[in-house]
Every structure is written in structure tokens, then in C-alpha cells.
Design an enzyme around this catalytic site. Structure first.
Site, PDB file in Angstrom:
ATOM      1  N   ASP A  10       0.841  -1.024   0.137  1.00 55.67           N
ATOM      2  CA  ASP A  10       0.204  -0.008  -0.707  1.00 55.67           C
ATOM      3  C   ASP A  10       1.321   1.364  -0.138  1.00 55.67           C
ATOM      4  OD1 ASP A  10      -2.103   1.866   0.112  1.00 55.67           O
ATOM      5  OD2 ASP A  10      -2.784   1.264   2.363  1.00 55.67           O
ATOM      6  N   SER A  11       0.018   2.044  -0.170  1.00 56.56           N
ATOM      7  CA  SER A  11       1.286   3.630   0.017  1.00 56.56           C
ATOM      8  C   SER A  11       1.534   3.920   1.598  1.00 56.56           C
ATOM      9  CB  SER A  11       0.358   4.524  -0.412  1.00 56.56           C
ATOM     10  OG  SER A  11      -0.867   4.895   0.469  1.00 56.56           O
ATOM     11  N   CYS A  74      -4.970  -1.719  -1.492  1.00 59.21           N
ATOM     12  CA  CYS A  74      -4.973  -0.373  -1.216  1.00 59.21           C
ATOM     13  C   CYS A  74      -6.050  -0.295  -3.414  1.00 59.21           C
ATOM     14  CB  CYS A  74      -3.162  -0.015  -2.076  1.00 59.21           C
ATOM     15  SG  CYS A  74      -4.009   1.850  -2.785  1.00 59.21           S
ATOM     16  N   GLU A 152      -3.019   7.516   9.344  1.00 58.63           N
ATOM     17  CA  GLU A 152      -1.677   7.529   9.265  1.00 58.63           C
ATOM     18  C   GLU A 152      -0.708   7.273  11.235  1.00 58.63           C
ATOM     19  OE1 GLU A 152       0.855   6.692   7.226  1.00 58.63           O
ATOM     20  OE2 GLU A 152      -0.576   5.294   6.252  1.00 58.63           O
ATOM     21  N   CYS A 186     -11.231   2.409   1.292  1.00 60.70           N
ATOM     22  CA  CYS A 186      -9.677   2.395   1.614  1.00 60.70           C
ATOM     23  C   CYS A 186      -9.083   1.915   2.391  1.00 60.70           C
ATOM     24  CB  CYS A 186      -9.907   4.821   1.447  1.00 60.70           C
ATOM     25  SG  CYS A 186      -8.074   4.366   2.220  1.00 60.70           S
ATOM     26  N   HIS A 188      -6.834   2.069   4.299  1.00 62.50           N
ATOM     27  CA  HIS A 188      -6.716   2.673   5.579  1.00 62.50           C
ATOM     28  C   HIS A 188      -8.066   3.220   7.000  1.00 62.50           C
ATOM     29  CE1 HIS A 188      -3.239   4.331   3.929  1.00 62.50           C
ATOM     30  NE2 HIS A 188      -2.711   4.757   5.071  1.00 62.50           N
TER      31      HIS A 188
HETATM   32  N1  DGL Z   1      -4.716   2.828   1.476  1.00 59.41           N
HETATM   33  C1  DGL Z   1      -5.584   3.580   0.239  1.00 59.41           C
HETATM   34  C2  DGL Z   1      -6.549   3.212  -0.303  1.00 59.41           C
HETATM   35  O1  DGL Z   1      -7.254   1.421  -0.146  1.00 59.41           O
HETATM   36  C3  DGL Z   1      -5.160   4.432  -0.457  1.00 59.41           C
HETATM   37  C4  DGL Z   1      -4.389   5.669   0.377  1.00 59.41           C
HETATM   38  C5  DGL Z   1      -3.698   6.843  -0.209  1.00 59.41           C
HETATM   39  O2  DGL Z   1      -4.202   7.601  -0.408  1.00 59.41           O
HETATM   40  O3  DGL Z   1      -2.359   6.515  -0.278  1.00 59.41           O
HETATM   41  O4  DGL Z   1      -7.250   3.468  -1.318  1.00 59.41           O
END
Ligand code: DGL
Length: 277
Positions: A10-11, A74, A152, A186, A188
Site C-alpha cells: 500500500d502507500s 490499496c 496514519e 480505502c 486505511h
Molecule cells: N490505502 C489506500 C486505498 O485503499 C489509499 C491511501 C492513499 O491515498 O495513499 O485506497
């Protein structure tokens, strides 16, 4: 398969919500988790940049960790990169996309909301999912970067700002609370599920893709030959140096990661634009 090895990407820390579900279903697995902080956040990257980034990053990681399965944990990336990545590797790749189908199937009043990054909510892939599986539903799309940052922060032991969550959920309130199912699109956002729930009527069902991804992983393993006798040691890797990385140590410890490492030579690649040699 004895100790299957997963490469999960992921990012940032969001994909750990998927890693957690996989660990629950497959406790003996090894996880190499890569947080591509050099390119964080993915939600602001355009589609060619994301495709270029992941196509460049994955071969080296694959060579290094020899995973049995790769998980693009992600939604923002999965809605654009899965096909190009599958063309360049024979390792099975699982993507994570918004749980539109189960949401439409379980909603009683067919009023859904999708909470994801601005990138994910505007993707054609997402609209196609809605058209295919929720064409009898009204879907409110909410794109938020702020909640990615809040997640985060939470994993770094900082306080989540509830007023930001309320503000981001504003469009959902405007619908006069008729939405009965909220999709966390998402990876996150499951880390903020409690806080999000506290801002909504208790009647709203909040769903994400985590459990379905772990089920898919288990299913895939049945048909995947064992590549290596991996150890049970998990790795947490950043693609760029982060002087504040230690703040994450406690947050990731109870998810089974003891130490943070930094990948060499992955940061500079991101500065190359698509088309550059
Ligand atoms: N966790 C990522 C997702 O599921 C996105 C987070 C980001 O924008 O970097 O889309």
C-alpha cells in the site's frame, strides 16, 4: 502449503488492515509488507503515474521476497494497476476494491455510501462496479484524503480528530440519515471504524473488503504450488527513509511486525516520470 509468503503493498499503513485479516485466516503465513511512503498518498497520483510506479517497484520486491501471492492492499491502486501488473508477472495478484457487491446485497433500503480516496471515487472501475452490482441502489460517493492522514496518525499513537471525521462524513448526514450501509473503500479506513461509527446512527452497517480478501487468499493457496519454505518472520518495509518511523513501532507490533526496514534505491525511481528511461 506450509508457510505461504505474502507480499502486501500500500502507500502507507492502510494495507495492514488487510494483512491483519490474512493473518487471522492464515496464521502460519509470512508477510512482507511494503508501505510505499516515497509515493504517499496514492490518492493524489494520476493513473499513469500509479501504473508506472507499481510496475517499477514490484519486480524487485518479487525477486527479493519470492512471494507466493501479491496483494495490492490499496483500492486507489487496484482500480487501475491490476491488469498491467498481471501482464508482467505469473505470481497470483489479489487486488482490493470497494465492497459494492456485498453492500448492495445486504442493504435493506438500497441507500449506500462509498467512503474512499478522491482517486477511487472518480475511477471508471468504481462506477463499473456500481453499474454491475448496485444498479438498483442510490450510491453517495465521498472522497477523502483527510481520513487517510487520520488513520496514519492513529497508528503512530496520535489522537484522531473526531471533528475532521464528522466533517468528512457531512454528505452522508445531508442525505437525512437514510443511508443504511457505508462501504469503507480505502484500506486505511478500517483503522478508523470505531471513530466513524461514533459519528453515525447505530443503524448504519459499516463494511469493508478485508475478510473477503483473506478468504480469496485462502482459496488461491489451495491451487498455488509452494515456492519456498519461508520463515514465519514478518517484514515491514518503507520505500523512503522516514526519521519519524519509530513512532509506528508500537502500532505495528501487535500486528506482528517487530522492526521497520527501509528499502534501498526505491525512492529515486518515483521521481522519474512515465516515459522517462
Ligand atoms: N490505502 C489506500 C486505498 O485503499 C489509499 C491511501 C492513499 O491515498 O495513499 O485506497
Amino acid at each position: 502449503m506450509n508457510n505461504p509468503c505474502f507480499l502486501i503493498m500500500d502507500s502507507g499503513v492502510g494495507g495492514l488492515s488487510i494483512a491483519q485479516e490474512i493473518q487471522q485466516k492464515i496464521p502460519h503465513c509470512q508477510i512482507c509488507y511494503v508501505a510505499d511512503n516515497a509515493a504517499f498518498p496514492y490518492g493524489t497520483q494520476d493513473e499513469p503515474t500509479l501504473i508506472h510506479r507499481l510496475k517499477q517497484l514490484l519486480p524487485g520486491l518479487e525477486q527479493r521476497y519470492q512471494p507466493d501471492i501479491i496483494v495490492i492492499a490499496c483500492n486507489t491502486a487496484s482500480t487501475v494497476v491490476l491488469e498491467p501488473l498481471r501482464q508482467q508477472t505469473s505470481t497470483p495478484i489479489i487486488g482490493v476494491v470497494p465492497a459494492i457487491k456485498p453492500a448492495a446485497a445486504t442493504s435493506r433500503n438500497k441507500q449506500l455510501a462509498l467512503l474512499a480516496t478522491p482517486g477511487t471515487v472518480k475511477r471508471q472501475y468504481t462506477q463499473d462496479l456500481i453499474d454491475s452490482f448496485a444498479n438498483d441502489c442510490n450510491v453517495i460517493k465521498i472522497g477523502s484524503h483527510e481520513l487517510v492522514h487520520q488513520a496514519e496518525k492513529k497508528l503512530r499513537g496520535q489522537t484522531v480528530d473526531l471533528s475532521i471525521i464528522k466533517q468528512e462524513l457531512g454528505p452522508l448526514m445531508e442525505s437525512n440519515n437514510r443511508v443504511d450501509t457505508l462501504i469503507l473503500g480505502c484500506t486505511h479506513f478500517p483503522f478508523l471504524k470505531q471513530e466513524i461509527a461514533s459519528c453515525l446512527p447505530t443503524s448504519v452497517n459499516i463494511i469493508d473488503s478485508g475478510e473477503a480478501i483473506a478468504r480469496r487468499a485462502l482459496q488461491l493457496l489451495e491451487n498455488t504450488p509452494n515456492r519456498n519454505e519461508s520463515t514465519h518472520l514478518n517484514h515491514f518495509l518503507f520505500t523512503a527513509e522516514d526519521t519519524h518511523a519509530h513512532a509506528l513501532e508500537t502500532g505495528i507490533k501487535h500486528l506482528g511486525f517487530s522492526k521497520i526496514q527501509f528499502l534501498p534505491n526505491t525512492n529515486t525511481e518515483f521521481t522519474q516520470k512515465p516515459g522517462a528511461s
